[in-house]
Every structure is written in C-alpha cells, then in structure tokens.
Design a protein around this motif. Structure first.
Motif, PDB file in Angstrom:
ATOM      1  N   THR A 168       0.836  -1.196   0.000  1.00 60.78           N
ATOM      2  CA  THR A 168       0.000   0.000   0.000  1.00 60.78           C
ATOM      3  C   THR A 168       0.873   1.249   0.000  1.00 60.78           C
ATOM      4  OG1 THR A 168      -0.088   0.121   2.417  1.00 60.78           O
ATOM      5  CG2 THR A 168      -1.770  -1.224   1.316  1.00 60.78           C
ATOM      6  N   ASN A 169       0.236   2.409  -0.162  1.00 58.99           N
ATOM      7  CA  ASN A 169       0.973   3.675  -0.080  1.00 58.99           C
ATOM      8  C   ASN A 169       1.587   3.855   1.305  1.00 58.99           C
ATOM      9  OD1 ASN A 169       0.340   4.346  -2.724  1.00 58.99           O
ATOM     10  ND2 ASN A 169      -1.544   5.414  -2.133  1.00 58.99           N
ATOM     11  N   GLU A 170       0.853   3.396   2.325  1.00 60.03           N
ATOM     12  CA  GLU A 170       1.382   3.474   3.688  1.00 60.03           C
ATOM     13  C   GLU A 170       2.637   2.609   3.834  1.00 60.03           C
ATOM     14  OE1 GLU A 170      -1.694   2.955   2.876  1.00 60.03           O
ATOM     15  OE2 GLU A 170      -2.909   4.517   3.840  1.00 60.03           O
ATOM     16  N   GLY A 171       2.663   1.482   3.112  1.00 59.53           N
ATOM     17  CA  GLY A 171       3.836   0.618   3.144  1.00 59.53           C
ATOM     18  C   GLY A 171       5.053   1.282   2.527  1.00 59.53           C
ATOM     19  N   SER A 172       4.837   1.975   1.406  1.00 57.00           N
ATOM     20  CA  SER A 172       5.943   2.702   0.771  1.00 57.00           C
ATOM     21  C   SER A 172       6.462   3.799   1.692  1.00 57.00           C
ATOM     22  CB  SER A 172       5.486   3.298  -0.561  1.00 57.00           C
ATOM     23  OG  SER A 172       5.111   2.273  -1.466  1.00 57.00           O
TER      24      SER A 172
END
Length: 284
Positions: free
Chosen positions: A244-248
């Motif tokens: 996810t974007n949060e992971g990036s």
C-alpha cells in the motif's frame, strides 16, 4: 556541560560496552540499552536518566527479574554541586546494597565524555578512584576489573523474561534505535520483519505469501501479511498481496533498515539468478 536529553547518554555508554566485547542494542523490550557478550553469553541491561530518581531505581530492580546484570546510568553535571542527585557516593552505596551497577557520564564542550564506574552490580563492591584518561580522542573510562555476572546459558540463571528479551535482541539485524528515546517509533523485531515483507513486495510486485517467505526467509510471512498490523499490505485476491501507499511511506520512514535489507535482497536475487543461469547452461 549539561545535556538536554537522556538519549545523549546512549552513545558513550554503548561505546563503553562495545569496547568490552559486547554487542549492544537500544530499546529492547523497554530496556534503554541491552548488551550481550557472545564469548560467554553475559547479558547486561542499562537504564539511563539525566538525574538519579526513584523511578530509575525501581526500574533497575524490575530489570533484575531477567537475571541480567543491571546498571543505572546518569549524567554527572559539574555545575550542580550539592544537589541531591549529585551525592554519588551515597547513591553508589545504595546501589551496592541492591546489587545494581552505577555509572555516571560527564560531558565537556571540547573533550570526549568521561564514564566513571562507581559500583559494580554486586553487593559491597566499591569502585577505585577514577583512572587517568586514555587519551583525548577516545572515551575515557575509569572502571573496576571485569566481574562474572549472570549468564543466560541453558541451565544457568535464566529468570522470568530473559527468554523473550534474548529473542527480541537476536531477532534484530542491527542497532537502529537510540536508548532513552520516547515519542518516536522504534524498530522492533516485528517492525523489521514487516519492513522485509514490504521491501519484497516493492521490489518484486504482488506476490503470494510463499514467495515473500522464500525471498525474506521469514517463516511467518503469511501471518504478517494477513494481520497487516501497520496497514502496509493489501490483499489483491486470494493468495496475492501488494504494498500500500502506507507501506511505501513506512520504508521511507526507516531508511537505515530498508538499506540494510535491500542490500541483502539484491545479493540473494543475484545468487538466485546465477543459479538459474547455471541450470540453463547445464541443460544446453
């Protein structure tokens, strides 16, 4: 020179135990500093504060439940003469009765910090007068000869909490935190494993849990992806996960850990690629 934060105590104390042959990591299961000496499995815990307080003393007593050698460390501020937390001989005597080690760190504007060992973590052991500094470029340490402390070998003085403390210590690939930190996200073993999984998905795209496990070597990769504690992963379809974007953002937030594992993944990928090329040449 007075320090502003207790985190400033960490670097000189870490250097002290590193010089004695310990591997040192910060903020392990709530302990400011944990040091493990591979030669004999001796475990040391250091709790740090700017000044000597009752909470620090109680914290040290609580850490003794692990069976580790426990030290208390505070700043020695030369400008606070007569203050109650500067009565180091009396504080040293108190620590001796409780079998706690006691050390101070003195900071200077133009000189290296000086560590003084006031009490070894054993009852009735008084420290000698401070020794002559080694030199101006090194940490200068006045200390007692090494004493045998608790070890955590199987069948030894293992106590409640020691197993979990060692598991967390050994599961971390490096020392990514600073002892005494507060109000900041720490790199725990769980977070480091999550970073590995996130890095695998960023480098290789959507994968199955088995592919992530094979790349990272994490046995419970499937549960990390499924539980998604940090919100870094999303399930595209059955058996396929993506970042996810949060992971990036999470990878960017912990660049030192990300760089460490990115280098290892690159090596592993190169090794796998070389193996595949060897197999193709054998077929030819």
């Amino acid at each position: 020179m007075a320090i502003e934060r207790e985190t400033e105590l960490y670097a000189p104390i870490k250097a002290h135990f590193t010089r004695l042959g310990y591997e040192v990591k910060a903020e392990v299961r709530g302990c400011d500093l944990v040091a493990l000496r591979p030669a004999d499995s001796k475990l040391v815990i250091v709790e740090m504060k700017k000044t000597f307080t009752l909470p620090l003393l109680l914290q040290g007593l609580e850490r003794q439940r692990t069976g580790a050698e426990v030290w208390l460390a505070v700043e020695r501020n030369r400008t606070k003469k007569g203050a109650h937390n500067q009565r180091f001989h009396e504080l040293s005597s108190l620590c001796g009765r409780l079998k706690l080690g006691f050390m101070t760190v003195t900071f200077y504007k133009t000189k290296a910090p000086v560590i003084e060992i006031w009490r070894q973590p054993r009852e009735g052991a008084a420290a000698p007068e401070p020794a002559v500094p080694i030199n101006a470029e090194e940490l200068r340490i006045a200390e007692l000869p090494p004493e045998d402390g608790y070890t955590l070998k199987e069948g030894g003085r293992t106590r409640r909490g020691a197993k979990k403390l060692l598991q967390e210590f050994e599961a971390r690939s490096g020392d990514y935190n600073v002892g005494g930190s507060s109000k900041r996200k720490l790199v725990t073993a769980y977070r480091e494993r999550s970073i590995q999984c996130a890095l695998a998905l960023e480098c290789g795209g959507p994968m199955s849990p088995k592919q992530v496990r094979d790349l990272t070597g994490i046995p419970n990769a499937a549960s990390l992806l499924r539980d998604n504690y940090y919100g870094w992963f999303r399930r595209l379809q059955r058996g396929v996960y993506a970042l996810t974007n949060e992971g990036s953002s999470g990878l960017a937030q912990f660049p030192e850990v990300t760089r460490t594992w990115a280098a290892r993944f690159e090596w592993a990928a190169g090794r796998a690629s070389g193996s595949e090329e060897h197999e193709r040449s054998e077929l030819r």
